[in-house]
Design a protein around this motif. Structure first.
Motif, PDB file in Angstrom:
ATOM      1  N   PHE A   1      92.406  -5.137 -14.036  1.00  0.00           N
ATOM      2  CA  PHE A   1      91.556  -3.976 -14.303  1.00  0.00           C
ATOM      3  C   PHE A   1      90.971  -3.562 -12.969  1.00  0.00           C
ATOM      4  O   PHE A   1      90.303  -4.361 -12.302  1.00  0.00           O
ATOM      5  N   ARG A   2      91.223  -2.351 -12.583  1.00  0.00           N
ATOM      6  CA  ARG A   2      90.793  -1.890 -11.261  1.00  0.00           C
ATOM      7  C   ARG A   2      89.269  -1.745 -11.185  1.00  0.00           C
ATOM      8  O   ARG A   2      88.687  -1.043 -12.004  1.00  0.00           O
ATOM      9  N   PRO A   3      88.633  -2.390 -10.218  1.00  0.00           N
ATOM     10  CA  PRO A   3      87.198  -2.133 -10.028  1.00  0.00           C
ATOM     11  C   PRO A   3      87.023  -0.848  -9.243  1.00  0.00           C
ATOM     12  O   PRO A   3      87.889  -0.487  -8.449  1.00  0.00           O
TER      13      PRO A   3
ATOM     14  N   TYR B   1      72.108   3.448  -7.607  1.00  0.00           N
ATOM     15  CA  TYR B   1      72.957   4.082  -8.621  1.00  0.00           C
ATOM     16  C   TYR B   1      72.179   4.197  -9.923  1.00  0.00           C
ATOM     17  O   TYR B   1      71.514   3.259 -10.355  1.00  0.00           O
TER      18      TYR B   1
ATOM     19  N   ARG C   1      76.638  -4.385 -17.806  1.00  0.00           N
ATOM     20  CA  ARG C   1      77.072  -3.012 -17.545  1.00  0.00           C
ATOM     21  C   ARG C   1      77.186  -2.264 -18.869  1.00  0.00           C
ATOM     22  O   ARG C   1      77.380  -2.853 -19.916  1.00  0.00           O
TER      23      ARG C   1
ATOM     24  N   TRP D   1      92.778   7.491 -13.001  1.00  0.00           N
ATOM     25  CA  TRP D   1      93.452   6.269 -13.450  1.00  0.00           C
ATOM     26  C   TRP D   1      92.757   5.743 -14.699  1.00  0.00           C
ATOM     27  O   TRP D   1      91.605   6.077 -14.965  1.00  0.00           O
TER      28      TRP D   1
ATOM     29  N   TYR E   1      75.756  -3.343 -13.008  1.00  0.00           N
ATOM     30  CA  TYR E   1      74.587  -3.993 -12.357  1.00  0.00           C
ATOM     31  C   TYR E   1      73.258  -3.422 -12.863  1.00  0.00           C
ATOM     32  O   TYR E   1      72.352  -3.163 -12.069  1.00  0.00           O
TER      33      TYR E   1
ATOM     34  N   TRP F   1      76.361  10.461  -9.644  1.00  0.00           N
ATOM     35  CA  TRP F   1      77.513  11.358  -9.464  1.00  0.00           C
ATOM     36  C   TRP F   1      77.170  12.791  -9.851  1.00  0.00           C
ATOM     37  O   TRP F   1      77.671  13.744  -9.263  1.00  0.00           O
TER      38      TRP F   1
ATOM     39  N   GLY G   1      84.396   7.060 -16.705  1.00  0.00           N
ATOM     40  CA  GLY G   1      83.921   5.822 -16.084  1.00  0.00           C
ATOM     41  C   GLY G   1      82.607   5.922 -15.334  1.00  0.00           C
ATOM     42  O   GLY G   1      81.817   4.977 -15.361  1.00  0.00           O
ATOM     43  N   TYR G   2      82.364   7.037 -14.652  1.00  0.00           N
ATOM     44  CA  TYR G   2      81.164   7.068 -13.807  1.00  0.00           C
ATOM     45  C   TYR G   2      79.864   7.005 -14.605  1.00  0.00           C
ATOM     46  O   TYR G   2      78.813   6.686 -14.057  1.00  0.00           O
TER      47      TYR G   2
ATOM     48  N   ALA H   1      82.656  -7.758  -9.744  1.00  0.00           N
ATOM     49  CA  ALA H   1      83.272  -6.468  -9.442  1.00  0.00           C
ATOM     50  C   ALA H   1      83.052  -5.449 -10.559  1.00  0.00           C
ATOM     51  O   ALA H   1      83.044  -4.246 -10.315  1.00  0.00           O
TER      52      ALA H   1
ATOM     53  N   MET I   1      79.353   4.827 -16.869  1.00  0.00           N
ATOM     54  CA  MET I   1      79.147   3.445 -17.339  1.00  0.00           C
ATOM     55  C   MET I   1      78.548   2.561 -16.265  1.00  0.00           C
ATOM     56  O   MET I   1      79.233   1.810 -15.571  1.00  0.00           O
TER      57      MET I   1
ATOM     58  N   CYS J   1      88.845   6.910 -15.402  1.00  0.00           N
ATOM     59  CA  CYS J   1      88.050   7.306 -14.234  1.00  0.00           C
ATOM     60  C   CYS J   1      88.382   8.741 -13.866  1.00  0.00           C
ATOM     61  O   CYS J   1      89.526   9.177 -13.982  1.00  0.00           O
TER      62      CYS J   1
ATOM     63  N   CYS K   1      70.374   0.859 -11.615  1.00  0.00           N
ATOM     64  CA  CYS K   1      71.249  -0.234 -11.190  1.00  0.00           C
ATOM     65  C   CYS K   1      70.762  -0.874  -9.891  1.00  0.00           C
ATOM     66  O   CYS K   1      69.917  -0.315  -9.204  1.00  0.00           O
TER      67      CYS K   1
ATOM     68  N   SER L   1      80.885   0.569  -6.394  1.00  0.00           N
ATOM     69  CA  SER L   1      80.338  -0.708  -5.941  1.00  0.00           C
ATOM     70  C   SER L   1      81.071  -1.844  -6.642  1.00  0.00           C
ATOM     71  O   SER L   1      81.307  -1.771  -7.842  1.00  0.00           O
TER      72      SER L   1
END
Ligand SMILES: Nc1nc2c(c(=O)[nH]1)N[C@H]1C(S)=C(S)[C@@H](COP(=O)(O)O)O[C@H]1N2
Ligand SMILES: [Mo]
Length: 260
Positions: free
Chosen positions: A72-74, A180, A214, A135, A228, A249, A222-223, A208, A225, A131, A166, A77
Motif C-alpha cells: 500500500f503506497r504511503p 497538517y 488515522r 493512484w 497522525y 490541501w 485520500g487527502y 508510514a 484522511m 489519491c 495532526c 508525510s
C-alpha cells in the motif's frame, strides 16, 4: 491472551514493522489532470451530485481479503522527518504517552489513550483508497467509529464540523506554515464507515500510514484522511483555522468536499 496483552503484542509488532514498506502494488485508475480539473472547478456540482446519487448512509464498496494490495503506497508525510522529535520513541514505547484530545463544541472534553479507543467496539472494512494524484490501493482497516467518540464527548447544538489536527508538517508544502489538518461535516462524521483506524491489514497501523491513529473516510479522496491525529476539534466554522479553507490541501487550492 488478555486484551492488554493483545494490545501490547499488536503495538510491538507495529513498531517492528515500521519502515519496512515498499512502493508499488497499487493501480493507476484514472487520469489525475482530469480529476484535478473536476475537483478544482465543480465542487458544488460534485458535492450535490454525489449526495443526490448516494444517500447519507450509503456505504462505499467493501472488498475481500484477496483484493488487498500487496503493498500500500504511503503518501505525504510518512516518516520521522515530518514528525516532531520524540515521536519514534513514543511509538517504540507502544504509544503509552500518546493521547487523543477531543475538544471544542463538546459537552465533555476528553483525552483518550490508545487503549481507551481500542477497548471501544471496533469496525473493520476493506476499501479502496483513491489519491488525487491518480493512484489507488485496497487496504483493510480497523478502528473506532468516529460516531462513538463523538457520542462519548457529546456535541453541542452549534457543532457543524469535525477538525483533525495532526502531528506532522508536510515535508514539501507546509513546513513552517502549519501542522497538517483536515475537516469534515457531521454527515460524514456519523457515517458508519468513518473510523479512527489504529490497525491496517490486521497489524498495528504502520508509521508510514499514520500511527497510531488515522482517519478513514471512505467516500472521499485520500487527502481528507488525516494521519497522525493528535487532536479532534469540534467547531461551527472553518475560516479561523489554518489558511481558512478547512484543510492543509484545501488551503493550497484543493476542494473541501472531495467525493469519489
Ligand atoms: N497528517 C497527514 N495526513 C495525510 C497526509 C499527510 O501528508 N499528513 N497525506 C494525505 C494524502 S494526500 C493521502 S493520499 C493519504 C495517504 O495515506 P497513506 O500514506 O496511508 O497512503 O493520507 C492523507 N493524510
Ligand atoms: Mo493523496
Amino acid at each position: 491472551m488478555s486484551d492488554q496483552t493483545n494490545r501490547r503484542a499488536l503495538l510491538a509488532a507495529g513498531a517492528a514493522g515500521a519502515g519496512s514498506l515498499l512502493l508499488g502494488g497499487c493501480n493507476r485508475i484514472y487520469d489525475s489532470p482530469s480529476l484535478r480539473e473536476l475537483l478544482t472547478h465543480s465542487e458544488g456540482l460534485t458535492q450535490r451530485a454525489h449526495r443526490a446519487l448516494m444517500g447519507r448512509d450509503t456505504l462505499a464498496r467493501e472488498y475481500q481479503a484477496a483484493d488487498i494490495s500487496r503493498t500500500f503506497r504511503p503518501n505525504g508525510s510518512q516518516d520521522a522527518q515530518s514528525l516532531p522529535p520524540g515521536y519514534l520513541d513514543m511509538m517504540t514505547a507502544g504509544f503509552d504517552a500518546w493521547r487523543l484530545t477531543v475538544h471544542g463544541l463538546v459537552r465533555r472534553p476528553t483525552r483518550f489513550t490508545l487503549a481507551d479507543l481500542v477497548a471501544m467496539p471496533a469496525r473493520s472494512q476493506i476499501t479502496r483508497h483513491d489519491c488525487v494524484e491518480g493512484w489507488s490501493c485496497i487496504g483493510g482497516w480497523t478502528g473506532t467509529p468516529l460516531s462513538q467518540v463523538l457520542r462519548r464527548v457529546g456535541l453541542k447544538p452549534e457543532a457543524r464540523f469535525i477538525v483533525f489536527h495532526c502531528a506532522d508538517e508536510h515535508p514539501r508544502y507546509f513546513r513552517g506554515r502549519s501542522l497538517y489538518y483536515e475537516s469534515i461535516d457531521l454527515i460524514d462524521a456519523f457515517h458508519p464507515q468513518t473510523i479512527l483506524a489504529y490497525a491496517m491489514n490486521g497489524a498495528p497501523l504502520p508509521l508510514a500510514h499514520g500511527a497510531p491513529l488515522r482517519l478513514r473516510l471512505e467516500r472521499q479522496l485520500g487527502y481528507k484522511m488525516a494521519k497522525y491525529i493528535e487532536r479532534i476539534e469540534v467547531v461551527d466554522r472553518l475560516d479561523h483555522l489554518g489558511g481558512g479553507k478547512g484543510g492543509s490541501w484545501e488551503d493550497q487550492g484543493y476542494q473541501w468536499y472531495a467525493g469519489v
